[in-house]
Design an enzyme around this catalytic site. Sequence first.
Site, short mmCIF file in Angstrom:
data_model
loop_
_atom_site.label_atom_id
_atom_site.label_comp_id
_atom_site.label_asym_id
_atom_site.label_seq_id
_atom_site.Cartn_x
_atom_site.Cartn_y
_atom_site.Cartn_z
N VAL A 168 101.10 -20.56 61.67
CA VAL A 168 101.24 -21.82 62.11
C VAL A 168 102.03 -22.71 60.99
O VAL A 168 102.01 -22.36 60.04
CB VAL A 168 99.89 -22.25 62.03
N ASP A 203 84.71 -22.42 56.33
CA ASP A 203 85.23 -22.97 55.07
C ASP A 203 86.09 -24.01 55.15
O ASP A 203 85.96 -24.87 54.02
CB ASP A 203 85.97 -21.58 54.28
N GLY A 215 88.80 -15.74 62.13
CA GLY A 215 87.47 -15.39 61.22
C GLY A 215 86.18 -15.26 61.65
O GLY A 215 85.98 -15.49 63.19
N PHE A 216 85.12 -15.53 61.23
CA PHE A 216 83.76 -15.82 61.77
C PHE A 216 83.47 -16.72 62.65
O PHE A 216 82.86 -16.84 63.47
CB PHE A 216 82.52 -15.86 60.62
N ALA A 247 79.54 -17.07 55.84
CA ALA A 247 79.80 -16.47 57.12
C ALA A 247 78.81 -17.27 58.24
O ALA A 247 79.15 -17.73 59.16
CB ALA A 247 79.53 -14.98 57.40
N GLY A 279 92.59 -19.30 63.88
CA GLY A 279 91.76 -18.50 62.82
C GLY A 279 90.84 -17.54 63.57
O GLY A 279 89.86 -17.94 64.43
N GLU A 304 79.37 -9.23 42.77
CA GLU A 304 79.46 -8.04 43.63
C GLU A 304 80.46 -7.25 42.98
O GLU A 304 80.32 -5.78 42.98
CB GLU A 304 79.45 -8.37 45.02
#
Lengths: 437, 437
Positions: free
Chosen positions: A81, A302, A15-16, A317, A13, A172
Site C-alpha cells: 500500500v 494492533d 493478520g488475525f 491476537a 492486512g 518467551e
Amino acid sequence: MADTPSPHVLILGAGFGGLNAARALREAPVRITLVDRKNYHLFQPLLYQVATSGLSPGDIAFPARAIFRNQKNLTFRMSEVQHIDLAQKRLDTSTGALTFDYLILAAGSETSYFGMQSVQENGLGLKDLDEAVSIRNRVLRMFELAAQEPDPEKRRALLTFVVVGGGPTGVESAGALSELIRLVLIKDYPQLSLKDVRILLLEAADRLLGGFPAPLQEYASETLWRKHVEVRFGASVTGFDGERVTLKSEEVIPSQTLIWAAGVRAARIMDRLGVRQSRQNRVVVTELLNLPDHPTVFVIGDAAYLEHEGQPLPMMAPVAIQQGQTTARNILHHLRGEPLETFVYKDPGSLATIGRNAAVARLWGLKLTGFLAWAMWLGVHLLWLVGFRNKLVVLINWAWDYFFYDRGIRLITAQQKWPWTPGKASEGETKGRELGL
Amino acid sequence: MADTPSPHVLILGAGFGGLNAARALREAPVRITLVDRKNYHLFQPLLYQVATSGLSPGDIAFPARAIFRNQKNLTFRMSEVQHIDLAQKRLDTSTGALTFDYLILAAGSETSYFGMQSVQENGLGLKDLDEAVSIRNRVLRMFELAAQEPDPEKRRALLTFVVVGGGPTGVESAGALSELIRLVLIKDYPQLSLKDVRILLLEAADRLLGGFPAPLQEYASETLWRKHVEVRFGASVTGFDGERVTLKSEEVIPSQTLIWAAGVRAARIMDRLGVRQSRQNRVVVTELLNLPDHPTVFVIGDAAYLEHEGQPLPMMAPVAIQQGQTTARNILHHLRGEPLETFVYKDPGSLATIGRNAAVARLWGLKLTGFLAWAMWLGVHLLWLVGFRNKLVVLINWAWDYFFYDRGIRLITAQQKWPWTPGKASEGETKGRELGL
C-alpha cells in the site's frame, strides 16, 4: 466480479484481524478484496520458536490464497500500500489503485526503536519471518565463531546474548534461547563451556509481563533465573554499536547480539492517514471501531487504539480476532441500515510460556503456573494455528524437541564472507534480508 | 585434541561423500576435521521439492554438528576454504590455516552456465537451498503478478516457465512444477487460466535422462507431455535477458523464469589445485581415488573424475557414498602400511521421479516405470534422508500433498518493491540472497 454492483469491502492486512473479518463476511452480499504485501498469514505467537531453531518458517505461515480458496466473494491481492485517501475512498497500491465502500485497516504493528538509530541498525527485531530467521542465523553464527575463537574475552562476548524487553515476546525469546543453548547447542560445541555463555533479559520497568498478576510476574522472572537468564530490571538500553550494548546506567555489555522486543508501534502507514493517533501511534477509534469522521472506515487490531476498563486494549491476537468479527457484523448492520454494535472485549485471559513445563496463565479468574499452564499454552496455540498440516508438523517438532532435547532447524542460511565481522551485520546478513523458509 | 599425535584427516565438504568418509572413520585412530562453509548436510536429491513448495528447507537439511555429536574423533569447522597447498599439506580457511596428514576433497559440484553471462545473471540454478527458495519465490511471484496483469501477452509471458536440461534435475523439476501449477496453484488463482500457462523442458540432445535405458527415457518424456510439459529436443539456450529466452534456432520465448539444470561442474576450488582435470573440471583420480602425485590426498564424489566401464562415473549420491567409504578404508590401510584398495563402483541402479505415481527405475537389471518405480523412489529417498524427525516431517508433507493435492510451503519470502520488474531480479530477490528456511 468487478462489475457486480455489490458494495466493495477492502481489507488491509491478512493478520488475525483481517483474516477474521474476511471470514466473517463469507456469506455477506459484498465483494471483498484482501490486500497484504505478503502472500501468507503469519502465526506471530510462535515467531520466537522460528528464531530459536524450533520451527521452520513454513510451519507458522499459511498461504492466504489457500485460506480463502473457497470464499467466492473474496479476492486476494499481494501488493504494497502506498497511499490511502479516506475522502476519495481510494487506496493506491504498488499494483494499481482500488476504491472501496468499506475499509478495514488491519495493518498490525511493527518494531519501534524509540528513535535509537544504532539499535535499529545493529539490533534484531522479532516481528516477521525474515527477522526471526536473522536471529536464528545470528545466534548459531555466534557459536560457530566462538568455537574457533582463541581469545577468551572475545569468546565470552560472542556468547553473550541480550534480549531487551520484558513483555511476552522478550520473556518467551529469552526462555527459548536459554533452552536452545543450554539443552541443545552446548552438546554441539563440546569445546565451549556454558560458563562463557550469558543470556540477559533487560527490562526498563521493575517487573516482567506487565498486565499479568504479580504472582505470575514473579514466577516468570524466577523461572528465567533458574534457566540462567540474567533478568535485569530498571535497565534501559541507550545504544548498540554491534559490539557493545550500552545502558542508561553507563553499564557496557560486550555482545554482538541484541534482540529488541522492547517496543512496537502501529504500522507506519497509519501515520499517513491524517487522523488522530494515541500511544504507540495507534489510531484512535470509536467504540464502533470506526473513525469519527469516516464511519465506513474501520481500524482493528494492533493498529487501533481503544480503551478497555481504563487501559488501552493489548496488542494481542484475541483483540484483533474479536474486533475483526465485530467489524464484519457492523458492516452488515450498516448495509441493512441497522445501528452498529459497540465493541465489547471479552478477555479470554492470557498465556505466556517460559520454557519446558513452564508457563503462566491467567484464565477464568484463575492464576496458573508450571506444567498445567504450559499444557494449556500448547493446546491453545495448536488450536489457533491455521491448517491441519501445520498443526501436525508443529506438534511433531514440539514432541521431538520435548522428548529428545533437540531443535531440528538449527541451520545458518545466511551466505556471507567469513569470518563474520561485528557491526558488519549488514554485509550478507542484512537485517530482514535473510529471506526465510 | 590438537596436541594428540594421531594423524590428522582433513575432510572438505559435508555432502554425501564427506559425510560417509567421516562416519566410516568413526573408530579409526585419527583426528578428523570436517570443514564446510555451511553448518548443515543438504539432502540434494529433494532440493527440487523445496523449489516447488512441497518441502521446507529445514526438512532436507540436517545440522552437521548433530550428525557427528557422538563422534569423539571429529571436529566440525564452518569455514570457507581459500587456498589448498598440497605440497605443504596445508589448507587456508577464512578462519585460519589447517595442516593435514590425509586430505579428502569432497567439495561436490556447482552450476555451470557454459560461460553464458546473461543466463547466469537472470536464470535460476538449483544446487543449494538459497537457489531452491529463489525458484519457489519466483514462480509464486509470477502468479501474483499474472493475477493482476490485464495485458494477455504479458500475462502469458509471466506464466511461461522454462526448465533447461533433460537430466534428472530438469525432469524432476519440470514434473513437479507442472503438478504444483496444474493441481495446486490454479485453484489459488481462479482468475487465471491454465491455457495461459506454459512449462517448457528444453534439452539440447535428442533424449531425456541420458544414462537411463531408452524405454525409460521414452516413458519420462511421454509422462511429462501428459503433464502438459512441452518437452523440446535439440533445443539449445543461447541467452536470457530476464524477459526473453533465446535459442540457437533463433526461437525467442517470452518468459521471466528460466531454471537452469543443464550444466554442473566440479566446485571451483578444484581449479586451484593445479592438478589434472577432465570433463566438467572434475579432478582426475587414480583407481585408489587419490592424486597420482599426492597419494594421501583423495578426491571423491562429484569433484572426482574416474571412469567406470568406459564412462565417467555419474555425479550421484551412491558414487560419493561408496567412494567416501572406500577412502576411509584406504586411509586405514595406509596407516597400517597395507596396500590400498582400488575403488569398484557397485551400481545400485538409478531412479528418477516425474510426478505422482510416475517414476522410472533401473535396478537389479530391471526396468520399472509407473507406480512401482514411484513407490520405490519414495522409499529409497525416505531411507536415505538423514534424521528421524526429517523423515517423519517429509513423509507427512508427502502424504498431505498426495492425498489433498496441496503444497503447504507456497510462501513468497523475498521482500522487494512492487511491482516486480523483470531483469531487476537482482533487486531484493538477488539470486542466492533469498536465504532460505
